[in-house]
Design a protein around this motif. Structure first.
Motif, PDB file in Angstrom:
ATOM      1  N   HIS A 114      -2.867  -5.232  -2.093  1.00  0.00           N
ATOM      2  CA  HIS A 114      -3.305  -4.105  -2.779  1.00  0.00           C
ATOM      3  C   HIS A 114      -4.829  -3.993  -3.041  1.00  0.00           C
ATOM      4  O   HIS A 114      -5.353  -2.898  -3.099  1.00  0.00           O
ATOM      5  N   ILE A 170      -3.818   3.437   2.235  1.00  0.00           N
ATOM      6  CA  ILE A 170      -2.313   3.575   1.785  1.00  0.00           C
ATOM      7  C   ILE A 170      -1.289   2.669   2.260  1.00  0.00           C
ATOM      8  O   ILE A 170      -0.222   2.330   1.357  1.00  0.00           O
ATOM      9  N   GLN A 171      -1.304   2.277   3.494  1.00  0.00           N
ATOM     10  CA  GLN A 171      -0.445   1.513   4.177  1.00  0.00           C
ATOM     11  C   GLN A 171      -0.124   0.133   3.279  1.00  0.00           C
ATOM     12  O   GLN A 171       0.719  -0.375   2.894  1.00  0.00           O
ATOM     13  N   LEU A 173      -1.370  -0.519   0.377  1.00  0.00           N
ATOM     14  CA  LEU A 173      -0.994  -0.176  -1.129  1.00  0.00           C
ATOM     15  C   LEU A 173       0.540  -0.141  -1.291  1.00  0.00           C
ATOM     16  O   LEU A 173       1.077  -0.433  -2.400  1.00  0.00           O
ATOM     17  N   GLN A 174       1.231   0.118  -0.019  1.00  0.00           N
ATOM     18  CA  GLN A 174       2.579   0.187  -0.212  1.00  0.00           C
ATOM     19  C   GLN A 174       3.305  -1.012   0.189  1.00  0.00           C
ATOM     20  O   GLN A 174       4.590  -1.018  -0.161  1.00  0.00           O
ATOM     21  N   GLY A 175       2.844  -1.944   0.548  1.00  0.00           N
ATOM     22  CA  GLY A 175       3.382  -3.271   0.945  1.00  0.00           C
ATOM     23  C   GLY A 175       3.374  -4.390  -0.136  1.00  0.00           C
ATOM     24  O   GLY A 175       2.713  -3.985  -1.285  1.00  0.00           O
ATOM     25  N   ASP A 193       0.424   3.347  -7.715  1.00  0.00           N
ATOM     26  CA  ASP A 193       1.052   4.524  -7.386  1.00  0.00           C
ATOM     27  C   ASP A 193       0.092   5.618  -7.314  1.00  0.00           C
ATOM     28  O   ASP A 193       0.080   6.492  -6.561  1.00  0.00           O
ATOM     29  N   ILE A 196      -2.140   5.019  -4.188  1.00  0.00           N
ATOM     30  CA  ILE A 196      -1.501   5.936  -3.111  1.00  0.00           C
ATOM     31  C   ILE A 196      -1.771   7.398  -3.250  1.00  0.00           C
ATOM     32  O   ILE A 196      -2.112   7.982  -2.233  1.00  0.00           O
ATOM     33  N   ASN A 200      -3.969   9.846  -0.648  1.00  0.00           N
ATOM     34  CA  ASN A 200      -3.585  11.072   0.077  1.00  0.00           C
ATOM     35  C   ASN A 200      -4.258  12.327  -0.266  1.00  0.00           C
ATOM     36  O   ASN A 200      -4.553  13.113   0.421  1.00  0.00           O
ATOM     37  N   ASN A 227       1.873  14.529  -1.137  1.00  0.00           N
ATOM     38  CA  ASN A 227       1.971  12.816  -1.816  1.00  0.00           C
ATOM     39  C   ASN A 227       0.774  12.333  -2.671  1.00  0.00           C
ATOM     40  O   ASN A 227       0.557  11.169  -2.757  1.00  0.00           O
TER      41      ASN A 227
END
Length: 471
Positions: A114, A170-171, A173-175, A193, A196, A200, A227
């Motif tokens: 993150h 973004i990728q 932060l999503q993991g 969130d 992210i 976007n 998004n």
């Protein structure tokens, strides 16, 4: 983001990094403070805080070009678009990008995905800001102590890097992550969130810049916006506290102390006071100060204060308003800006969506300023504002976005893409004669860069355009 009461405690730590941050490119032969050993939390403090300040630094330069501000002195170099050396802004952009390079390395080693993602998004923003004002800059050879004279990467190549950083950020932060972001994040206070959504939103911002190029795809912009932010509560911003005054508040205070800072352009006043457009905009009185006579009177760009030399005879920034209170936030990216990006992107593919986004952008900005509901309703009821989807034009989008981006660095990007075609906007008096009666299109490279790395500095003029400025 609400003012963080604990921000003062961690800001002291962050200021250590502001002072000690060692730019790998700018100070390639010295590294006395060894910032590679800095904890990622401290790097996060400095990077979020200084990124917001970089938005201010660029906005402070470009607010004269887009005629929000005007110098009270005739022929002032910034006001008349002279080739000024902006070495401090260059240095600060590189300082943050150096910290972010270290932060990405350290967070990747720790598995703190993150932090890696947030650093990549901030890198995209600072790199994009630098390219937007200077064009090609040293980047690929600038942060690893490879050379004292790094090559310049092209603006096209660097924009590709911007988009790569955003997608990778973004990728990440999503993991999953080994370390969570917390109060060391001055922008979103660790809300992943929102990070992210921010990524976007920036994707859409940098894609809309490229509208005049073959890289542009309106549907990709709209997909990113789907998004992105959902309201003003998502705005990317850094708020201040009593011991760390907002810099626009400081400009207003300077003016109150007769230091002549933050005078408002005649162009901006007349765009909102019913002169250039049919309606008086209720935001005017919430954004700038009136004269001693209770009127709004701007200063002509390049001409100075003329026959109104005394303090209080022209409108200026004044303390205590939305943009100029001591604790006012520095805005990085807003929901209002996002809605105007949506309006522009949707204009050719879904005009009904574009029109609604245009209205939503006005509303979002008015709500941010806390315009009274009755005044907001009256403004929106005007046929000149709510003209209907069939009648509204790209000019309407750019005009309202220009108002909503008051003092923001992004506004100059729009002005150049729009070819400065705002109603009644003219070049300043005493314009730099080298411009041949035309508006400025880029900044000069700093004198310090020419003396340090002159053999690699591109030969450009203030009329040469960044690759996306193809109008």
């Amino acid at each position: 983001m609400k003012i963080i009461n604990r921000i003062g405690k961690v800001l002291g730590v962050g200021l250590v990094f502001i002072a000690s941050s060692c730019d790998s490119y700018l100070d390639v032969n010295e590294n006395p403070n060894n910032p590679e050993d800095a904890p990622i939390s401290g790097l996060m403090i400095n990077s979020t805080y200084e990124t917001a300040y970089n938005q201010y630094r660029v906005g402070d330069i470009t607010s004269y070009y887009v005629q929000y501000l005007a110098s009270p002195n005739p022929g002032s170099s910034g006001d008349t678009m002279e080739p000024v050396s902006h070495g401090t802004t260059w240095f600060r952009l590189y300082n943050v990008m150096t910290d972010l390079t270290i932060m990405m390395d350290k967070s990747e080693e720790l598995g703190a995905s993150h932090y890696t993602g947030a650093a990549q998004i901030l890198m995209a923003l600072n790199l994009g800001m630098a390219v937007d004002i200077f064009g090609g800059i040293p980047f690929s050879e600038s942060f690893r102590f490879e050379t004292v004279t790094p090559k310049y990467d092209s603006d096209v190549e660097l924009y590709s890097k911007v988009m790569d950083f955003l997608n990778q950020g973004i990728q990440n932060l999503q993991g999953a992550t080994t370390v969570s972001i917390g109060d060391d994040d001055f922008i979103f206070k660790g809300d992943v969130d929102k990070w992210i959504a921010f990524g976007n939103m920036l994707k859409a911002r940098f894609m809309i810049h490229q509208k005049a190029t073959s890289n542009y795809n309106a549907n990709e912009v709209l997909a990113a916006l789907d998004n992105a932010f959902s309201s003003n509560s998502d705005n990317a911003q850094v708020s201040f506290f009593e011991q760390s005054i907002n810099p626009w508040s400081n400009a207003a205070r300077n003016n109150a102390n007769l230091l002549l800072d933050g005078w408002i352009s005649e162009q901006f006043i007349e765009a909102l006071d019913g002169t250039s457009y049919p309606d008086v905009d209720p935001r005017l009185k919430l954004m700038v100060g009136a004269t001693n006579d209770g009127e709004f009177v701007g200063t002509p760009n390049g001409a100075g204060r003329g026959n109104a030399p005394e303090q209080g005879a022209r409108s200026t920034l004044i303390q205590g308003q939305y943009y100029t209170s001591v604790t006012s936030p520095l805005l990085i990216a807003t929901y209002s800006e996002q809605k105007f990006i949506e309006a522009e992107a949707a204009f050719e593919v879904d005009k009904a969506r574009a029109y609604q986004a245009y209205l939503d952008g006005i509303i979002a900005h008015m709500e941010m300023l806390e315009v009274p509901q009755a005044e907001m309703d009256a403004y929106l009821a005007s046929p000149a504002v709510s003209m209907g989807a069939a009648a509204f034009t790209m000019d309407d989008i750019f005009k309202e976005k220009w108002v909503a981006l008051f003092l923001h660095a992004e506004s100059w990007n729009d002005a150049r893409r729009f070819n400065y075609q705002y109603k009644d906007m003219t070049v300043p008096a005493n314009l730099n004669p080298e411009l041949g009666g035309k508006f400025i299109r880029r900044l000069s490279y700093p004198d310090s860069e020419i003396s340090r790395n002159g053999k690699n500095v591109p030969s450009v003029t203030l009329l040469d355009r960044i690759f996306w400025d193809a109008n």
